[in-house]
Design an enzyme around this catalytic site. Structure first.
Site, PDB file in Angstrom:
ATOM      1  N   CYS A   1       0.826  -1.207   0.000  1.00 17.92           N
ATOM      2  CA  CYS A   1       0.000   0.000   0.000  1.00 17.92           C
ATOM      3  C   CYS A   1       0.860   1.257   0.000  1.00 17.92           C
ATOM      4  CB  CYS A   1      -0.926  -0.016   1.213  1.00 17.92           C
ATOM      5  SG  CYS A   1      -2.025   1.397   1.271  1.00 17.92           S
TER       6      CYS A   1
ATOM      7  N   CYS B   1      -1.692   1.765  -2.879  1.00 18.41           N
ATOM      8  CA  CYS B   1      -2.650   2.856  -2.618  1.00 18.41           C
ATOM      9  C   CYS B   1      -2.025   4.243  -2.642  1.00 18.41           C
ATOM     10  CB  CYS B   1      -3.305   2.706  -1.247  1.00 18.41           C
ATOM     11  SG  CYS B   1      -3.289   1.095  -0.499  1.00 18.41           S
TER      12      CYS B   1
ATOM     13  N   LYS C   1      -0.258   5.418  -5.962  1.00 21.76           N
ATOM     14  CA  LYS C   1      -1.337   5.428  -6.970  1.00 21.76           C
ATOM     15  C   LYS C   1      -2.242   6.649  -6.784  1.00 21.76           C
ATOM     16  CE  LYS C   1      -5.085   4.045  -5.862  1.00 21.76           C
ATOM     17  NZ  LYS C   1      -5.743   2.784  -5.697  1.00 21.76           N
TER      18      LYS C   1
ATOM     19  N   TYR D   1       7.131   4.676   9.041  1.00 22.77           N
ATOM     20  CA  TYR D   1       6.767   3.320   9.479  1.00 22.77           C
ATOM     21  C   TYR D   1       7.920   2.684  10.269  1.00 22.77           C
ATOM     22  CZ  TYR D   1       2.247   2.716   7.225  1.00 22.77           C
ATOM     23  OH  TYR D   1       0.921   2.811   6.900  1.00 22.77           O
TER      24      TYR D   1
ATOM     25  N   ALA E   1      11.967 -14.212   5.048  1.00 18.29           N
ATOM     26  CA  ALA E   1      11.715 -15.172   6.127  1.00 18.29           C
ATOM     27  C   ALA E   1      11.056 -16.441   5.590  1.00 18.29           C
ATOM     28  CB  ALA E   1      10.818 -14.533   7.182  1.00 18.29           C
TER      29      ALA E   1
ATOM     30  N   TYR F   1      -9.952  -3.015 -10.575  1.00 17.66           N
ATOM     31  CA  TYR F   1      -9.813  -1.622 -10.158  1.00 17.66           C
ATOM     32  C   TYR F   1      -8.447  -1.046 -10.499  1.00 17.66           C
ATOM     33  CZ  TYR F   1      -7.229  -2.513  -5.753  1.00 17.66           C
ATOM     34  OH  TYR F   1      -6.293  -2.848  -4.816  1.00 17.66           O
TER      35      TYR F   1
ATOM     36  N   GLU G   1      -7.898   2.238 -12.726  1.00 18.84           N
ATOM     37  CA  GLU G   1      -7.246   3.409 -12.128  1.00 18.84           C
ATOM     38  C   GLU G   1      -6.081   3.882 -12.988  1.00 18.84           C
ATOM     39  OE1 GLU G   1      -8.403   2.611  -7.457  1.00 18.84           O
ATOM     40  OE2 GLU G   1      -6.471   1.898  -8.172  1.00 18.84           O
TER      41      GLU G   1
ATOM     42  N   ALA H   1     -13.298   1.681  -3.032  1.00 20.19           N
ATOM     43  CA  ALA H   1     -13.342   2.701  -4.083  1.00 20.19           C
ATOM     44  C   ALA H   1     -12.503   2.278  -5.271  1.00 20.19           C
ATOM     45  CB  ALA H   1     -12.831   4.029  -3.539  1.00 20.19           C
TER      46      ALA H   1
ATOM     47  N   HIS I   1     -26.724  22.111   1.177  1.00 18.60           N
ATOM     48  CA  HIS I   1     -26.915  22.609  -0.186  1.00 18.60           C
ATOM     49  C   HIS I   1     -25.979  23.788  -0.454  1.00 18.60           C
ATOM     50  CE1 HIS I   1     -29.086  23.299  -3.881  1.00 18.60           C
ATOM     51  NE2 HIS I   1     -29.130  24.588  -3.584  1.00 18.60           N
TER      52      HIS I   1
ATOM     53  N   GLU J   1     -25.691  15.802  -1.227  1.00 16.46           N
ATOM     54  CA  GLU J   1     -27.081  15.979  -0.795  1.00 16.46           C
ATOM     55  C   GLU J   1     -28.030  15.048  -1.557  1.00 16.46           C
ATOM     56  OE1 GLU J   1     -29.083  19.767  -1.684  1.00 16.46           O
ATOM     57  OE2 GLU J   1     -27.506  20.192  -3.122  1.00 16.46           O
TER      58      GLU J   1
HETATM   59  P1  FAD Z   1       1.368  -6.001   2.127  1.00 18.85           P
HETATM   60  O1  FAD Z   1       1.039  -4.614   2.492  1.00 18.85           O
HETATM   61  O2  FAD Z   1       1.609  -6.284   0.695  1.00 18.85           O
HETATM   62  O3  FAD Z   1       2.662  -6.402   2.954  1.00 18.85           O
HETATM   63  C1  FAD Z   1       3.285  -7.639   2.785  1.00 18.85           C
HETATM   64  C2  FAD Z   1       4.768  -7.456   3.041  1.00 18.85           C
HETATM   65  O4  FAD Z   1       5.368  -8.719   3.250  1.00 18.85           O
HETATM   66  C3  FAD Z   1       5.508  -6.823   1.882  1.00 18.85           C
HETATM   67  O5  FAD Z   1       6.218  -5.684   2.322  1.00 18.85           O
HETATM   68  C4  FAD Z   1       6.442  -7.910   1.392  1.00 18.85           C
HETATM   69  O6  FAD Z   1       7.671  -7.411   0.888  1.00 18.85           O
HETATM   70  C5  FAD Z   1       6.655  -8.723   2.657  1.00 18.85           C
HETATM   71  N1  FAD Z   1       7.022 -10.123   2.444  1.00 18.85           N
HETATM   72  C6  FAD Z   1       6.429 -11.021   1.628  1.00 18.85           C
HETATM   73  N2  FAD Z   1       6.999 -12.225   1.773  1.00 18.85           N
HETATM   74  C7  FAD Z   1       7.962 -12.080   2.710  1.00 18.85           C
HETATM   75  C8  FAD Z   1       8.894 -12.981   3.308  1.00 18.85           C
HETATM   76  N3  FAD Z   1       8.918 -14.282   2.992  1.00 18.85           N
HETATM   77  N4  FAD Z   1       9.764 -12.497   4.223  1.00 18.85           N
HETATM   78  C9  FAD Z   1       9.753 -11.174   4.573  1.00 18.85           C
HETATM   79  N5  FAD Z   1       8.890 -10.289   4.045  1.00 18.85           N
HETATM   80  C10 FAD Z   1       7.996 -10.745   3.137  1.00 18.85           C
HETATM   81  N6  FAD Z   1      -5.932  -1.122  -1.096  1.00 18.85           N
HETATM   82  C11 FAD Z   1      -6.777  -0.171  -0.618  1.00 18.85           C
HETATM   83  O7  FAD Z   1      -7.376  -0.374   0.432  1.00 18.85           O
HETATM   84  N7  FAD Z   1      -6.965   1.005  -1.298  1.00 18.85           N
HETATM   85  C12 FAD Z   1      -6.320   1.283  -2.460  1.00 18.85           C
HETATM   86  O8  FAD Z   1      -6.507   2.350  -3.053  1.00 18.85           O
HETATM   87  C13 FAD Z   1      -5.417   0.320  -2.973  1.00 18.85           C
HETATM   88  N8  FAD Z   1      -4.734   0.555  -4.105  1.00 18.85           N
HETATM   89  C14 FAD Z   1      -3.836  -0.360  -4.556  1.00 18.85           C
HETATM   90  C15 FAD Z   1      -3.134  -0.086  -5.719  1.00 18.85           C
HETATM   91  C16 FAD Z   1      -2.225  -0.980  -6.201  1.00 18.85           C
HETATM   92  C17 FAD Z   1      -1.455  -0.651  -7.456  1.00 18.85           C
HETATM   93  C18 FAD Z   1      -2.001  -2.201  -5.501  1.00 18.85           C
HETATM   94  C19 FAD Z   1      -1.002  -3.187  -6.016  1.00 18.85           C
HETATM   95  C20 FAD Z   1      -2.688  -2.499  -4.352  1.00 18.85           C
HETATM   96  C21 FAD Z   1      -3.617  -1.580  -3.857  1.00 18.85           C
HETATM   97  N9  FAD Z   1      -4.359  -1.835  -2.710  1.00 18.85           N
HETATM   98  C22 FAD Z   1      -5.247  -0.897  -2.242  1.00 18.85           C
HETATM   99  C23 FAD Z   1      -4.272  -3.123  -2.003  1.00 18.85           C
HETATM  100  C24 FAD Z   1      -3.381  -3.015  -0.749  1.00 18.85           C
HETATM  101  O9  FAD Z   1      -2.125  -2.514  -1.107  1.00 18.85           O
HETATM  102  C25 FAD Z   1      -3.268  -4.381  -0.097  1.00 18.85           C
HETATM  103  O10 FAD Z   1      -4.550  -4.904   0.128  1.00 18.85           O
HETATM  104  C26 FAD Z   1      -2.532  -4.310   1.234  1.00 18.85           C
HETATM  105  O11 FAD Z   1      -1.243  -3.752   1.079  1.00 18.85           O
HETATM  106  C27 FAD Z   1      -2.444  -5.685   1.861  1.00 18.85           C
HETATM  107  O12 FAD Z   1      -1.747  -5.600   3.070  1.00 18.85           O
HETATM  108  P2  FAD Z   1      -0.947  -6.873   3.608  1.00 18.85           P
HETATM  109  O13 FAD Z   1      -0.462  -6.509   4.961  1.00 18.85           O
HETATM  110  O14 FAD Z   1      -1.759  -8.090   3.440  1.00 18.85           O
HETATM  111  O15 FAD Z   1       0.286  -7.035   2.595  1.00 18.85           O
END
Ligand code: FAD
Length: 447
Positions: A43, A48, A51, A99, A115, A177, A181, A341, A436, A441
């Protein structure tokens, strides 16, 4: 001497993982987290956030045209992709740093590397083993690639934020989506956009009326849609052009091919199958309502579980696991009435059942619509109509679905989502006094 190095170890520092680790640490747990790429996850780094910044940046193209009708002159306006890209990437760096600070401030130990699980309590990060009582898999998902010879010539959303220059033409494979987008972003920036979809359905799961409206507006803006067009091959010609051949024999030349056909759970090569963790058809980790896998000390949240692939959902799931394991009270995240969205131009926002889903689930439904032109569009002579739809259960009188397309639809939806999540009836919404003149509205004026 504690039995394990950590009480809680999280694999993946994305939306779900960072929230879970921070909350667990706040409850006093000793927490470790592994990240193989960049802290913040999809994200923040390549989803997100960048984007949405591109969506905002691209929309100035329309605003500049519309501004003329409001007395402004913007004749010498020009656009520099490099400036927008670099500012977006700088913002991403800033957020990643924030973060990281959050993890440090909560004394979450960050292990940078990939991992894998060696046994149910042992995690190996690039060969270094740590142990934990409870483990959370929050590894997210990865873009699915098109499957044909030459597919490697396509880029995905992972690469799209780093383009050296804008292409003149782009083909976007997919109808979801992310495809819509990026179609909006590139089209606003003057790129000739073609969306190519395997099936005849755009934005599956969204209400047909708002999807049809988006297609109508997008087509009027110059985006081309090609349906039922599976790829046969992709080749690069000597002058660098890509030639896409479809299974029906048609062909298309383009400068860039973006594969946006969906995302698959990142569950493979984690060593979890050998431990007995069960996965679903597309690879999503199977969990119960408490996000617990088939192995009782291993949990999974977010995209890797292949339920609802959205950041706020992953965050709530991660939060629930941390509270339930280490806090005073266990709770279960609610997967009903999740608003979402599509940040297209104009955007779509949606919550609850579509009209057709409601007809299947409830039989008879009441549908209220408002089809209108936003004040700004009228004055700008922009022939772009908004559509708002409310779906009502005639027995309970509750609004079970709302579907909007139009300027700022996601912002408007967030407020409405509070009311619908609280289970408000159509009559309660009707009793709300309008603000309004606004677009929102319309929501309280539908009769
Ligand atoms: P992630 O946020 O993907 O985190 C997973 C992490 O794990 C990553 O940093 C990865 O590097 C790490 N990882 C994976 N495997 C390993 C491993 N073996 N060892 C160590 N680290 C590892 N969602 C919305 O709500 N609104 C939006 O507008 C939106 N827009 C998006 C636009 C795009 C282009 C994309 C691709 C996604 C979008 N999303 C949006 C979706 C959103 O990004 C995901 O739903 C969200 O990030 C999922 O969170 P998560 O914690 O499951 O995984």
């Amino acid at each position: 001497m504690p039995k394990f190095d950590f009480d809680f170890f999280v694999i993946g520092a994305g939306s779900g993982g960072v929230r879970a680790s921070r909350i667990a640490a706040g409850h006093g747990a000793r927490v470790g987290i592994a990240e193989e790429f960049r802290v913040g996850g999809t994200c923040v780094i390549r989803g997100c956030v960048p984007k949405k910044l591109l969506v905002i940046g691209a929309h100035f193209a329309e605003d500049m045209i519309d501004a003329k009708r409001f007395g402004w002159t913007a004749d010498n306006a020009s656009f520099d992709w490099g400036v927008l890209r670099d500012h977006v990437l700088t913002e991403v760096d800033r957020l990643e740093a924030a973060y990281r600070t959050t993890l440090t401030n909560h004394r979450v130990v960050l292990h940078e590397g990939r991992a894998v699980m060696a046994d149910r309590h042992t995690i190996e990060i690039d060969g270094k083993a740590v142990t934990a009582d409870k483990v959370l898999i929050a590894t997210g998902s990865a873009p699915q690639m098109i499957n044909c010879p030459g597919a490697e010539l396509a880029i995905t959303s992972n690469e799209v934020f780093h383009l050296n220059r804008l292409p003149k033409r782009i083909v976007i494979a997919g109808g979801g989506y992310i495809a819509n987008e990026f179609a909006g972003i590139f089209n606003e920036l003057g790129v000739k956009v073609t969306i190519v979809n395997r099936s005849d359905k755009l934005l599956r799961g969204y209400d047909r009326s708002v999807v049809d409206r988006l297609e109508h507006i997008s087509t009027a803006k110059g985006i081309t849609f090609r349906y039922n067009a599976p790829f046969e091959s992709v080749k690069r010609s000597q002058d660098g052009e890509l030639r896409i051949t479809f299974q029906n024999g048609d062909a298309l030349e383009t400068d860039l091919l973006l594969a946006a056909i969906g995302r698959l759970p990142a569950s493979s090569e984690l060593g979890i199958e050998a431990l007995g963790v069960k996965t679903k058809e597309r690879g999503g980790i199977r969990v119960d309502k408490n996000n617990q896998t088939a192995i009782d000390n291993i949990y999974a949240v977010g995209d890797v579980t292949d339920r609802i692939q959205l950041t706020p959902v992953a965050i709530r799931e991660g939060h629930a696991v941390a509270d339930s394991l280490f806090g005073k009270e266990a709770w279960v995240p609610n997967h009903d009435m999740v608003a979402s969205a599509v940040f297209s131009h104009p955007p779509i926002a949606s919550i609850g059942m579509t009209e057709s889903q409601a007809r299947i689930a409830l039989g008879d439904v009441e549908v209220y619509t408002s089809d209108f032109r936003a004040m700004k569009n009228v004055m700008a002579d922009r022939n772009e109509r908004s559509l708002y739809k409310l779906v009502v259960d005639p027995v309970s009188r509750k609004v079970v679905g709302a579907h909007l397309i139009g300027p700022d639809a996601p912002e408007i939806m967030q407020g409405l989502a509070i009311a619908l999540t609280a289970g408000l009836t159509k009559e309660q919404i009707d009793r709300t006094v309008a603000i309004h003149p606004t677009m929102a509205e319309e929501l309280v004026l539908m009769r």
